[in-house]
Design an enzyme around this catalytic site. Structure first.
Site, short mmCIF file in Angstrom:
data_model
loop_
_atom_site.label_atom_id
_atom_site.label_comp_id
_atom_site.label_asym_id
_atom_site.label_seq_id
_atom_site.Cartn_x
_atom_site.Cartn_y
_atom_site.Cartn_z
N LYS A 182 0.86 -1.18 0.00
CA LYS A 182 0.00 0.00 0.00
C LYS A 182 0.90 1.22 0.00
CE LYS A 182 -1.71 2.90 2.59
NZ LYS A 182 -1.86 4.25 1.95
N GLU A 257 9.71 0.67 11.30
CA GLU A 257 10.75 1.69 11.30
C GLU A 257 10.03 3.02 11.45
OE1 GLU A 257 12.71 4.73 10.43
OE2 GLU A 257 12.73 3.99 8.36
N CYS A 290 13.75 10.49 8.51
CA CYS A 290 13.62 9.96 9.87
C CYS A 290 14.96 9.94 10.60
CB CYS A 290 13.01 8.56 9.83
SG CYS A 290 13.94 7.39 8.81
N GLU A 388 9.18 14.81 17.14
CA GLU A 388 9.73 14.82 15.79
C GLU A 388 9.01 15.86 14.94
OE1 GLU A 388 11.21 11.54 12.59
OE2 GLU A 388 9.17 11.28 13.36
#
Length: 491
Positions: A182, A257, A290, A388
């Protein structure tokens, strides 16, 4: 163009799903908007539970034959996939740049070659890893085999959609699994081009499937589907929690992750030119990485010089259209994300942090372009230090001794990566050992062999992938013990 295709800067892209070796349309579509100018570039087929069911069924039907292929034959097919990626590198680079706003020059020189390598490296490594030597215990023979798990669901992020997808697709297919992907709704198009490349390379129908759609409508039924055997996801911590809850009833092994709030530790003896160069790299892809070192911890004796050089180098970055070779930083992915990044910085400034450069949108360009930002005088424990941001924003703090630097670097719920700059080898060994991170770079950044493990600690994820670790995840490891006794004599 017909309703099922779009021309993306001259590249024809099919907007339908790829299921069971066929293009499948949906009654509904969703808008794909380019961050470059916030213009709609395509209406993409919007899948849901029906398309997910069909894709999983196709993958399950294709699994026995794909699993039965000798490893060398699977590897040969995956090498042809890599050939196809290299042949269409310019198309892939063009489409992904338009789709997610990342730099065209980066795609040409680094990202798309890495996409091809994701297939080549794991195709080659499978032939080594999946042939484990037999063991012997008390005269018995033990055979260790890596059996493919079955159907792998892969949900990919928008910041590097094709590279991060194929980082999972490559080993999953090499091990003998079939796959349902997806792609991200904010940047779905290169997954469709990959389906064309797979088909042309001779990947059998049903081995690779793509279901497009939103997380709620396509992602949720995929993560909860009883027909999947492994689930890999790259994305945010909150979404990972939703996925984990959906997958839990089926006891599906997960590989996550997730986010990071990584530190860059610059010691007094550091090569400052190297340190500042690494610091400026954190603005790559508009900070939507990231692994980026968003928190810069600098020894107080060199902090002023480091910061001045960082601001000077940051001011030299060129912001604009990512298709321009001279551009260093482009736009943020979408209006919603732009507002989130702006909100983080606005709240930090309201709390008396100072922006030495940046601190707001690029009003000359408008749209989703946010200026690269360096913040100082941030209060300990402030939101900008703990959450973040995922944008072109870094903070600079100072420390006076090594213990303080390590303690502050580890003062985070994340543990994805860390970077250390020092000319003292003993310190480098000591500090890298003490840091809580899945990857530690010393006097370098963003360097990793595909056979090395990758993953994060704490809220940065679950598990490791890369090399043998990928095959451990995408396979069920079996030990068959053969006795020397009890055999009938034949022939």
């Amino acid at each position: 163009m017909d309703d099922h295709h779009a021309s993306i800067d001259g590249v024809r892209v099919d907007l339908r799903h790829w299921i069971g070796g066929e293009r499948i349309a949906s009654a509904r579509t969703f808008a794909d908007v380019s961050p470059i100018d916030e213009q709609e570039i395509a209406r993409v087929a919007a899948g849901g539970a029906t398309e997910v069911d069909a894709a999983v069924a196709a993958a399950r039907a294709a699994f026995p034959a794909w699993r039965a292929l000798p490893v060398a034959e699977r590897s040969a097919i995956l090498h042809r996939v890599a050939d196809g990626i290299e042949a269409r590198l310019e198309d892939l680079a063009t489409v992904e740049t338009r789709d997610n706003g990342s730099l065209l020059r980066s795609h040409r020189r680094g990202v798309m070659p890495r996409v091809a390598l994701n297939f080549r490296a794991f195709a080659d490594y499978a032939e080594k890893q999946l042939g484990h030597p037999d063991l012997s215990v008390r005269g018995h023979r033990e055979r260790i085999t890596y059996d493919p798990a079955g159907v792998v669901a892969i949900i990919t992020p928008w910041n590097a959609p094709l590279m991060l997808a194929t980082w999972r697709i490559g080993p999953a297919l090499a091990a003998g699994n079939t796959v349902v992907v997806k792609p991200p709704e904010w940047a779905p198009l290169t997954a469709s081009l990959l389906a064309d490349i797979m088909h042309a390379a001779g990947v059998p129908a049903g081995v690779f499937n793509v279901v497009q759609g939103t997380g709620a409508e396509a992602g949720t039924p995929l993560t909860a589907h009883p027909g999947i055997n492994r689930l890999a996801f790259t994305g945010s911590v909150p979404t990972a929690g939703v996925i984990a809850r959906a997958a839990a009833p089926n006891i599906v092994p997960l590989s996550f992750e997730l986010g990071g709030k990584s530190p860059l530790l610059v010691f007094a003896d550091a090569d400052l030119e190297l340190a500042v160069g690494i610091a400026v790299e954190q603005f790559d892809n508009a900070g939507q990485v990231c692994l980026k070192a968003a928190r810069m911890l600098v020894h107080s004796s060199i902090a002023d010089e480091f910061t001045n050089r960082l601001v000077e180098r940051t001011a030299q970055l060129t912001q604009g259209d990512p298709r321009d070779e001279a551009t260093d930083q482009s736009a943020l992915i979408a209006r919603r994300h732009f507002e989130q990044v702006s909100g983080f910085v606005d709240r930090a400034l309201a709390d008396r942090a100072r922006a030495l450069i940046g601190g707001g949108p690029n009003t000359e360009l408008g749209g989703l372009y946010y200026r690269p930002t360096v913040l100082v005088d941030v209060k300990p424990g402030a939101e900008i230090l703990t959450e973040e941001v995922f944008g072109p924003v870094v903070t600079v703090e100072t420390f006076d001794d090594e213990d303080d630097a390590v303690a502050r670097a580890n003062d985070t719920r994340f543990g994805l990566a860390a970077t250390v700059v020092t000319t003292d080898r003993t310190r480098a060994e000591r500090v890298s050992h003490a840091l809580n991170a899945g990857t530690v770079w010393v006097n370098c950044f963003f360097v990793r062999d595909l056979e090395a493990p990758f993953g994060g600690n704490g809220k940065s994820g679950i598990g490791r992938e890369g090399g043998a670790w990928s095959f451990d995840f995408y396979c069920d490891v079996k030990n068959s013990v053969f006795s020397p006794n009890g055999w009938q004599q034949h022939g």
